[in-house]
Design an enzyme around this catalytic site. Structure first.
Site, short mmCIF file in Angstrom:
data_model
loop_
_atom_site.label_atom_id
_atom_site.label_comp_id
_atom_site.label_asym_id
_atom_site.label_seq_id
_atom_site.Cartn_x
_atom_site.Cartn_y
_atom_site.Cartn_z
N GLY A 31 0.80 -1.22 0.00
CA GLY A 31 0.00 0.00 0.00
C GLY A 31 0.83 1.26 0.00
O GLY A 31 2.03 1.23 -0.32
N HIS A 34 2.31 4.55 -5.05
CA HIS A 34 2.85 5.65 -5.86
C HIS A 34 2.93 5.16 -7.31
O HIS A 34 2.51 4.03 -7.62
CB HIS A 34 4.22 6.10 -5.33
CG HIS A 34 5.18 4.96 -5.09
ND1 HIS A 34 5.68 4.18 -6.11
CD2 HIS A 34 5.70 4.45 -3.94
CE1 HIS A 34 6.48 3.27 -5.60
NE2 HIS A 34 6.51 3.40 -4.28
N HIS A 37 4.20 1.59 -8.07
CA HIS A 37 3.23 0.50 -7.91
C HIS A 37 2.28 0.45 -9.10
O HIS A 37 1.95 -0.63 -9.61
CB HIS A 37 2.40 0.70 -6.64
CG HIS A 37 3.17 0.66 -5.35
ND1 HIS A 37 3.37 1.76 -4.57
CD2 HIS A 37 3.77 -0.38 -4.71
CE1 HIS A 37 4.06 1.43 -3.49
NE2 HIS A 37 4.32 0.14 -3.54
N GLN A 61 7.61 -9.44 7.76
CA GLN A 61 8.84 -9.03 7.07
C GLN A 61 9.47 -7.79 7.67
O GLN A 61 10.46 -7.27 7.14
CB GLN A 61 8.56 -8.85 5.58
CG GLN A 61 7.73 -7.64 5.21
CD GLN A 61 7.34 -7.67 3.74
OE1 GLN A 61 6.58 -8.51 3.29
NE2 GLN A 61 7.89 -6.74 2.97
N LYS A 151 13.14 -2.36 -8.43
CA LYS A 151 13.61 -1.50 -7.33
C LYS A 151 14.11 -2.36 -6.16
O LYS A 151 15.10 -2.05 -5.52
CB LYS A 151 12.45 -0.60 -6.90
CG LYS A 151 12.40 -0.19 -5.46
CD LYS A 151 13.11 1.10 -5.25
CE LYS A 151 13.03 1.70 -3.88
NZ LYS A 151 12.55 0.91 -2.79
P1 AMP Z 1 6.00 -2.38 -1.55
O1 AMP Z 1 4.61 -1.82 -1.42
O2 AMP Z 1 7.08 -1.43 -1.20
O3 AMP Z 1 6.14 -3.75 -0.94
O4 AMP Z 1 6.18 -2.64 -3.11
C1 AMP Z 1 5.28 -3.43 -3.84
C2 AMP Z 1 5.87 -3.72 -5.19
O5 AMP Z 1 6.11 -2.49 -5.88
C3 AMP Z 1 7.22 -4.44 -5.10
O6 AMP Z 1 7.28 -5.43 -6.11
C4 AMP Z 1 8.20 -3.33 -5.33
O7 AMP Z 1 9.43 -3.78 -5.87
C5 AMP Z 1 7.45 -2.47 -6.32
N1 AMP Z 1 7.98 -1.09 -6.34
C6 AMP Z 1 8.23 -0.33 -5.24
N2 AMP Z 1 8.76 0.85 -5.63
C7 AMP Z 1 8.86 0.82 -6.98
C8 AMP Z 1 9.35 1.73 -7.97
N3 AMP Z 1 9.86 2.91 -7.65
N4 AMP Z 1 9.30 1.35 -9.27
C9 AMP Z 1 8.79 0.13 -9.61
N5 AMP Z 1 8.32 -0.77 -8.73
C10 AMP Z 1 8.36 -0.43 -7.43
#
Ligand code: AMP
Length: 282
Positions: A31, A34, A37, A61, A151
């Site tokens: 969540g 941005h 996502h 995690q 990322k």
């Molecule tokens: P998170 O909500 O941080 O667990 O991220 C969810 C997914 O979005 C994960 O697969 C991340 O690698 C991906 N993600 C997070 N930041 C970025 C970004 N700046 N560009 C592309 N994918 C991203």
């Protein structure tokens, strides 16, 4: 967009989609969404008929309870963004739905060795939490394809390995990192930064770019380069965690014969621990 909080209704819908011959994509997130996502959702549409996103701030995690407590939660805004991006279904479970017997009693999935390196060394147990939740989501949604951001390069590597070694019939797609115009990788953790810190934050990308240019120009003094990167990021106002010049295929330290590189970097700025990476060939 249909929103599911419980396991069974989601399972039943997945069954119907599958019976209708639809391909299903899964985009797991925590969540506070941005554009990074949303780029995963957009890519998912290219690979499947149905896009299922999940939002779950996975306590398993987080190795730091404060980090878990402070993690930004913006569910209403997230739902608007996902619906606008054409997401078909959102799974938004509670902690007790995911861990009915508690976290300590949870059966775990762990990719050995690689889960203890780099981010796994700085955040013990982090990747065990990631692979366990991703495995649960895979079993629940049974997607044909799942999308993850480059990322989090080590996370993508660990998930690819888990999927292959556990014979999961799921295609894993890595999506390029979305950046601010300054070069700063978009991240929910950027919300912890003040305006001044946000300006400083692009130094992580700049330091990685400096390392990449050195390696691409043929420099093989990897340890020296990593040490200089530490100094550079410290001079910029960060507290360095690590820089590692690695072979992108194995995630082991690069050698003079390496051709596919990834440089992983992590550093603390104010309240935030930021990570980023660059991968390239030589
Ligand atoms: P998170 O909500 O941080 O667990 O991220 C969810 C997914 O979005 C994960 O697969 C991340 O690698 C991906 N993600 C997070 N930041 C970025 C970004 N700046 N560009 C592309 N994918 C991203």
């Amino acid at each position: 967009m249909q929103v599911f909080n419980a396991l069974q209704p989601l399972r039943e819908h997945v069954k119907q989609w599958k019976m209708a011959g639809k391909r299903v994509a899964l985009v797991p997130t925590m969540g506070n969404l941005h554009d990074g996502h949303i780029s995963l959702v957009e890519e998912a549409h290219k690979h499947a008929d149905i896009v299922v996103a999940t939002i779950f701030v996975n306590p398993m995690q987080f190795n730091d309870p404060k980090d878990l407590e402070n993690y930004p939660r913006t569910e209403e805004e997230d739902q608007r963004k996902l619906a606008a991006a054409g997401t078909h279904a959102l799974f938004l479970p509670s902690v007790s739905t995911i861990y009915p017997h508690g976290i300590a009693a949870q059966t775990v999935v762990e990719v050995p060795d690689i889960s203890d390196l780099y981010c796994g060394n700085s955040r013990p147990g982090h990747f065990r939490g990631v692979t366990t939740i991703v495995c649960k989501l895979f079993n629940l949604v049974t997607p044909d394809v799942a999308l993850f951001g480059e990322k989090d390069f080590q996370q993508l590597f660990v998930i690819r390995r888990m999927t292959a070694e556990l014979c999961m019939n799921i295609e894993i797609i890595g999506v390029p990192t979305k950046r601010e115009t300054s070069g700063l990788a978009m991240s929910s953790r950027n919300n912890y930064l003040s305006d001044t810190e946000k300006q400083t934050a692009s130094a992580l990308f700049e330091t990685l770019t400096w390392l990449k240019d050195k390696v691409q120009s043929g420099d093989v003094t990897f340890n020296e380069l990593e040490n200089t990167a530490h100094q550079k990021i410290q001079d910029a106002g960060f507290k360095p965690d690590y820089f590692h010049i690695l072979d992108a295929n194995s995630l082991q330290p690069a050698s003079a014969t390496t051709t596919n590189f990834v440089i992983l970097g992590a550093a603390f700025l104010g309240m935030a621990r930021l990570i980023d990476n660059l991968y390239f060939s030589r």
